[in-house]
Design an enzyme around this catalytic site. Structure first.
Site, PDB file in Angstrom:
ATOM      1  N   ARG A   1      -9.352   1.065   9.118  1.00 27.53           N
ATOM      2  CA  ARG A   1      -8.996  -0.318   9.407  1.00 27.53           C
ATOM      3  C   ARG A   1     -10.090  -1.022  10.200  1.00 27.53           C
ATOM      4  O   ARG A   1      -9.932  -2.200  10.536  1.00 27.53           O
ATOM      5  CB  ARG A   1      -7.707  -0.347  10.227  1.00 27.53           C
TER       6      ARG A   1
ATOM      7  N   LYS B   1       0.831  -1.213   0.000  1.00 28.66           N
ATOM      8  CA  LYS B   1       0.000   0.000   0.000  1.00 28.66           C
ATOM      9  C   LYS B   1       0.864   1.262   0.000  1.00 28.66           C
ATOM     10  O   LYS B   1       0.659   2.168  -0.793  1.00 28.66           O
ATOM     11  CB  LYS B   1      -0.933   0.014   1.223  1.00 28.66           C
TER      12      LYS B   1
ATOM     13  N   ARG C   1      11.696  -5.995   4.850  1.00 31.10           N
ATOM     14  CA  ARG C   1      11.446  -4.559   4.640  1.00 31.10           C
ATOM     15  C   ARG C   1      12.460  -3.757   5.448  1.00 31.10           C
ATOM     16  O   ARG C   1      12.772  -4.079   6.587  1.00 31.10           O
ATOM     17  CB  ARG C   1      10.025  -4.195   5.105  1.00 31.10           C
TER      18      ARG C   1
ATOM     19  N   ARG D   1      11.634  -2.166  11.314  1.00 31.24           N
ATOM     20  CA  ARG D   1      10.585  -1.749  12.250  1.00 31.24           C
ATOM     21  C   ARG D   1      10.375  -2.834  13.304  1.00 31.24           C
ATOM     22  O   ARG D   1      10.387  -4.013  12.981  1.00 31.24           O
ATOM     23  CB  ARG D   1       9.276  -1.527  11.480  1.00 31.24           C
TER      24      ARG D   1
ATOM     25  N   ARG E   1      -0.355  -9.106  13.489  1.00 34.25           N
ATOM     26  CA  ARG E   1      -0.975  -8.066  12.659  1.00 34.25           C
ATOM     27  C   ARG E   1      -1.887  -8.672  11.613  1.00 34.25           C
ATOM     28  O   ARG E   1      -2.940  -8.104  11.286  1.00 34.25           O
ATOM     29  CB  ARG E   1       0.119  -7.201  11.996  1.00 34.25           C
TER      30      ARG E   1
HETATM   31  P1  ADP Z   1       2.277  -1.843   3.195  1.00 35.18           P
HETATM   32  O1  ADP Z   1       2.286  -0.332   3.186  1.00 35.18           O
HETATM   33  O2  ADP Z   1       1.043  -2.404   2.571  1.00 35.18           O
HETATM   34  O3  ADP Z   1       2.543  -2.417   4.554  1.00 35.18           O
HETATM   35  P2  ADP Z   1       4.837  -1.646   1.763  1.00 35.18           P
HETATM   36  O4  ADP Z   1       4.551  -0.763   0.599  1.00 35.18           O
HETATM   37  O5  ADP Z   1       5.607  -1.085   2.889  1.00 35.18           O
HETATM   38  O6  ADP Z   1       3.463  -2.333   2.252  1.00 35.18           O
HETATM   39  O7  ADP Z   1       5.581  -2.946   1.183  1.00 35.18           O
HETATM   40  C1  ADP Z   1       6.021  -3.990   2.070  1.00 35.18           C
HETATM   41  C2  ADP Z   1       7.399  -4.475   1.611  1.00 35.18           C
HETATM   42  O8  ADP Z   1       7.268  -5.157   0.348  1.00 35.18           O
HETATM   43  C3  ADP Z   1       8.424  -3.366   1.368  1.00 35.18           C
HETATM   44  O9  ADP Z   1       9.691  -3.871   1.726  1.00 35.18           O
HETATM   45  C4  ADP Z   1       8.331  -3.101  -0.131  1.00 35.18           C
HETATM   46  O10 ADP Z   1       9.569  -2.629  -0.667  1.00 35.18           O
HETATM   47  C5  ADP Z   1       7.992  -4.484  -0.677  1.00 35.18           C
HETATM   48  N1  ADP Z   1       7.076  -4.464  -1.829  1.00 35.18           N
HETATM   49  C6  ADP Z   1       6.029  -3.631  -2.043  1.00 35.18           C
HETATM   50  N2  ADP Z   1       5.388  -3.937  -3.201  1.00 35.18           N
HETATM   51  C7  ADP Z   1       6.044  -5.013  -3.713  1.00 35.18           C
HETATM   52  C8  ADP Z   1       5.866  -5.802  -4.902  1.00 35.18           C
HETATM   53  N3  ADP Z   1       4.870  -5.553  -5.765  1.00 35.18           N
HETATM   54  N4  ADP Z   1       6.720  -6.837  -5.099  1.00 35.18           N
HETATM   55  C9  ADP Z   1       7.713  -7.093  -4.216  1.00 35.18           C
HETATM   56  N5  ADP Z   1       7.935  -6.400  -3.087  1.00 35.18           N
HETATM   57  C10 ADP Z   1       7.116  -5.358  -2.830  1.00 35.18           C
HETATM   58  P1  ADP Z   2       1.457  -1.831   7.690  1.00 34.92           P
HETATM   59  O1  ADP Z   2       0.912  -1.214   6.455  1.00 34.92           O
HETATM   60  O2  ADP Z   2       2.794  -2.420   7.531  1.00 34.92           O
HETATM   61  O3  ADP Z   2       0.496  -2.703   8.404  1.00 34.92           O
HETATM   62  P2  ADP Z   2       1.130   0.707   9.094  1.00 34.92           P
HETATM   63  O4  ADP Z   2       2.296   1.596   9.082  1.00 34.92           O
HETATM   64  O5  ADP Z   2      -0.042   1.027   8.253  1.00 34.92           O
HETATM   65  O6  ADP Z   2       1.704  -0.732   8.775  1.00 34.92           O
HETATM   66  O7  ADP Z   2       0.596   0.521  10.581  1.00 34.92           O
HETATM   67  C1  ADP Z   2       1.466   0.178  11.625  1.00 34.92           C
HETATM   68  C2  ADP Z   2       0.675   0.069  12.920  1.00 34.92           C
HETATM   69  O8  ADP Z   2       0.108   1.358  13.239  1.00 34.92           O
HETATM   70  C3  ADP Z   2      -0.528  -0.870  12.896  1.00 34.92           C
HETATM   71  O9  ADP Z   2      -0.150  -2.219  13.155  1.00 34.92           O
HETATM   72  C4  ADP Z   2      -1.388  -0.277  14.009  1.00 34.92           C
HETATM   73  O10 ADP Z   2      -0.874  -0.621  15.295  1.00 34.92           O
HETATM   74  C5  ADP Z   2      -1.167   1.219  13.825  1.00 34.92           C
HETATM   75  N1  ADP Z   2      -2.170   1.795  12.907  1.00 34.92           N
HETATM   76  C6  ADP Z   2      -1.936   2.378  11.700  1.00 34.92           C
HETATM   77  N2  ADP Z   2      -3.081   2.794  11.139  1.00 34.92           N
HETATM   78  C7  ADP Z   2      -4.083   2.455  11.999  1.00 34.92           C
HETATM   79  C8  ADP Z   2      -5.499   2.577  11.987  1.00 34.92           C
HETATM   80  N3  ADP Z   2      -6.148   3.135  10.942  1.00 34.92           N
HETATM   81  N4  ADP Z   2      -6.192   2.097  13.057  1.00 34.92           N
HETATM   82  C9  ADP Z   2      -5.571   1.544  14.093  1.00 34.92           C
HETATM   83  N5  ADP Z   2      -4.251   1.371  14.167  1.00 34.92           N
HETATM   84  C10 ADP Z   2      -3.495   1.822  13.134  1.00 34.92           C
END
Ligand code: ADP
Ligand code: ADP
Ligand code: ZN
Length: 213
Positions: free
Chosen positions: A88, A13, A127, A160, A171
């Site tokens: 969420r 995302k 990541r 992280r 998660r």
């Molecule tokens: P989210 O915001 O949904 O948690 P991220 O954008 O941070 O996801 O992506 C999670 C990890 O996967 C990061 O290390 C990113 O560089 C990698 N990643 C994101 N999209 C892809 C993809 N299409 N193919 C392979 N790796 C990806």
């Molecule tokens: P990822 O896309 O890798 O799951 P985020 O950076 O979006 O990670 O979120 C990291 C953490 O921040 C979540 O696991 C949660 O604890 C908190 N968080 C982020 N957005 C929300 C939300 N909309 N509601 C509740 N908790 C949130």
């Protein structure tokens, strides 16, 4: 264009939101990034959020909703926005609908980025995040030019706390229990657009662009 990116942690995302933000000229709003910035500054909000984040749990709705309400009132959101990681829960989705309606706005599309659990674990455990600017890398799929250093700002890359495998599993459970119901919620409103998040980063962006044409 008012967009939501929905999908499990690690779906890509944030990666897609950054690219879309540059392409369409609308802000990328990540609630997770807002919490991490607050934690870095040592604010009360940051410390409070950390308790939940470290356990892989969601931060309470009332905390998150207040932050998003303030952010969406900023002038740069007038022409559109990309919400990443919000809503969420159903309560957050209801609150979002209401706060947008108050200002005559509505969501245009909800992009549901789908990836299997095993891909999530592979992506999150490798990541790397920039401590200074929050840019995101992957050791295999999107490595930095210089090991351990951010391409755009030279900052230090770190793992992280919540990207350790046990926390990732927690998660994913939280996602399934509380966030997955939003798929039906938005499908029934006719807003849901499915995206195959398992493809390469460029391919995922291409399929999003096709949807948003
Ligand atoms: P989210 O915001 O949904 O948690 P991220 O954008 O941070 O996801 O992506 C999670 C990890 O996967 C990061 O290390 C990113 O560089 C990698 N990643 C994101 N999209 C892809 C993809 N299409 N193919 C392979 N790796 C990806
Ligand atoms: P990822 O896309 O890798 O799951 P985020 O950076 O979006 O990670 O979120 C990291 C953490 O921040 C979540 O696991 C949660 O604890 C908190 N968080 C982020 N957005 C929300 C939300 N909309 N509601 C509740 N908790 C949130
Ligand atoms: Zn950086």
């Amino acid at each position: 264009m008012n967009l939501i990116l929905l999908g499990p942690p690690g779906a890509g995302k944030g990666t897609q939101a950054e690219r879309m933000s540059a392409l369409y000229g609308i802000p990328h709003i990540s609630t997770g990034d807002i919490f991490r910035e607050n934690l870095k500054k040592g604010t009360e909000l940051g410390l409070k959020a950390k308790e939940y984040m470290d356990r892989g749990e969601l931060v309470p709705d009332e905390v998150v909703i207040g932050i998003v309400r303030e952010r969406l009132a900023e002038p740069d959101c007038e022409t559109g926005f990309i919400l990443d990681g919000f809503p969420r829960t159903v309560a957050q989705a209801d609150a979002l609908k209401e706060m947008l309606a108050e200002t005559g706005r509505a969501i245009d599309h909800v992009l549901n980025v789908q990836v299997p659990d095993e891909v999530v674990v592979e992506r999150l455990t490798a990541r790397r995040t920039c401590r200074s600017c929050g840019a995101v890398y992957h050791l295999k799929f999107n490595p930095p030019r210089v090991e351990g250093k951010c391409d755009s700002c030279g900052g230090e890359l770190y793992v992280r706390d919540d990207d350790r495998e046990e926390t990732v599993r927690a998660r994913l459970r939280e996602y399934r229990a509380k966030t997955q119901p939003l798929i039906e919620y938005y499908r029934s409103e006719g807003l849901l657009r499915d995206v195959d998040g398992g493809a390469s980063m460029d391919e995922v962006l291409a399929s999003i662009r096709k949807i948003l044409l």
